[in-house]
Scaffold this active site. Sequence first.
Site, PDB file in Angstrom:
ATOM      1  N   LYS C  12     -47.974  41.748  -2.441  1.00 15.08           N
ATOM      2  CA  LYS C  12     -47.594  43.075  -1.958  1.00 15.08           C
ATOM      3  C   LYS C  12     -47.332  44.079  -3.089  1.00 15.08           C
ATOM      4  CE  LYS C  12     -43.983  41.935   0.328  1.00 15.08           C
ATOM      5  NZ  LYS C  12     -43.924  40.551  -0.236  1.00 15.08           N
ATOM      6  N   ASP C  33     -36.872  43.897  -2.584  1.00 13.25           N
ATOM      7  CA  ASP C  33     -36.425  43.652  -3.954  1.00 13.25           C
ATOM      8  C   ASP C  33     -35.416  44.702  -4.416  1.00 13.25           C
ATOM      9  OD1 ASP C  33     -38.052  41.471  -4.043  1.00 13.25           O
ATOM     10  OD2 ASP C  33     -39.538  42.313  -5.396  1.00 13.25           O
TER      11      ASP C  33
END
Lengths: 173, 173, 173, 173
Positions: C12, C33
């Site tokens: 991704k 993240d």
Amino acid sequence: MIVLNGGSSSGKSGIVRCLQAVLPDPWLAFGTDTLVAAIPSSMLAPGAGLELAPGGAVIAGSQFRAAEAAWIKGIAAMARAGARIILDEVFLGGAEGQQRWRAALAGLDVLWAGVRCDGEIAADRELARGDRVIGMAMSQAEVVHRGVAYDIEVNTAHAESMECARSIAAQVR
Amino acid sequence: MIVLNGGSSSGKSGIVRCLQAVLPDPWLAFGTDTLVAAIPSSMLAPGAGLELAPGGAVIAGSQFRAAEAAWIKGIAAMARAGARIILDEVFLGGAEGQQRWRAALAGLDVLWAGVRCDGEIAADRELARGDRVIGMAMSQAEVVHRGVAYDIEVNTAHAESMECARSIAAQVR
Amino acid sequence: MIVLNGGSSSGKSGIVRCLQAVLPDPWLAFGTDTLVAAIPSSMLAPGAGLELAPGGAVIAGSQFRAAEAAWIKGIAAMARAGARIILDEVFLGGAEGQQRWRAALAGLDVLWAGVRCDGEIAADRELARGDRVIGMAMSQAEVVHRGVAYDIEVNTAHAESMECARSIAAQVR
Amino acid sequence: MIVLNGGSSSGKSGIVRCLQAVLPDPWLAFGTDTLVAAIPSSMLAPGAGLELAPGGAVIAGSQFRAAEAAWIKGIAAMARAGARIILDEVFLGGAEGQQRWRAALAGLDVLWAGVRCDGEIAADRELARGDRVIGMAMSQAEVVHRGVAYDIEVNTAHAESMECARSIAAQVR
């Protein structure tokens, strides 16, 4: 050659970069971290490799010691080939660690520098860095200096990295 | 010893980690990146050091070459001391780079592996990684292989890192 | 707004950077993240926080869910304030994760993109990256897509990041 | 909400991690670095984006300001949704930067903390860190505090990160 010895989060890496900046000639920086980055991740495990015990203690097994022995010989060969080298080390076994390097560096001009930092301050810095295993700083603060002989000692609890680097650089011929 | 040569973003580092995972013995991984991390930041500059020219070309000056010469001797000494080493290299000068290593590694058992990747694919991957200077991948894709002789070649445009690693590992005695 | 959903090591992040490069307007990239980097390290632990179970499964506790709920509202507010946002997400609970975002993004123009990668290939890439907990890729490969509805799906096992990014960008009005 | 303002290499990030460790509730940490990581690399350039001028000055263009305006609204929305947030900021324009945040955070309980560090010490630390553009620390040391009003000020030249964090935490209700 300059060998810095000190515990995790004692501030060695900052001193190394300052030394590279203030010394007039180009110096190469290697150290424990270089070797640890080179080993397979399978060796970062209990047993023969490098084990991180609960509480932050680091235990070196036979496979890691074998890799380290070759590493030490290689660094010595680089120095003999004319490279100026700053070594950023953690003598887990204190005097024993120094002895391993001293034997390999026989005949070379070596400056031994101790980088001290009070265990509690190092532990707080370890937490402030946010990228280290908690416990290593306190666990290593005293033990890495046991029986080690130095040409110069600096204390990062009382002086900035640059100030420590200047003190060490002043001893370099 | 295994020497991987390929351009920036050709996928060498991924192959190295897969090799470390699939080879039965512990292998140490070093390479151009290790040396570049060791030099003072003052050497990452036009002139005697390592210069990054606009467009992504990398030019090695005399100071960097001197450091590299000592580095090569040190790695060879580690291998002679019994360490199994995977080298992740970029032969900026093609055959000339291989010659430098071949001379130092004389007498050692070396597997030369070429890691190829189409320049445009490598350039897209460079962009996707987000941590490399744009232009290096395209600039190095072909030139690093010029005149270099290999025992095995892999192409990361057509195979995953692990598949390439298995092909290379199959050649290791 | 573009929401990418896929397992760990499905590729991704590379697609996000390629999307930022190929889309004509400036798009901001946030994701799981970003949130994980924002939480205190005390929340990366079994219990109320984010737990990494042996084998690579990730379990979100009540404290993490509370932080995530505020995070989702904040991202929605940024989008409503005019920012173009690419979200790099891992719907641990599949459809349930999409539902949480869908509710917050009501009234906004959202492109839902699924990023798939065969579990075994993702696991090999996880190993090749060398910076992820082993097991997460395989553990998440299928489960994150369960019951999720997409406007477009890409598969990084069969196409480079840039190619996937171009397919997604072609759907952006 | 806690807003920390200080120049590059003044030690804010270390204080943030210590604050997260000593505060009893879970606090999320965001800041200028989060936003900079989110923008496309094409915006890290002279013109409309974020420009790094020679000497270390950072100049924010209109595109970056637009992204920042949405970012500020989003963070405010997270705080209103109940998240405890520590913000690690660099008010490039001094009082003007504070004003932007103050307007968005109206009605919220905010603790404004100034993180000071003598320019020369910050510059030495910047060099010791080795991962920052040289010149930013000195360039920002004074200017970011111009006209900014604080509830508390700490000085990392005279106190460790943890000590500064404890002083700030003592002001949190």
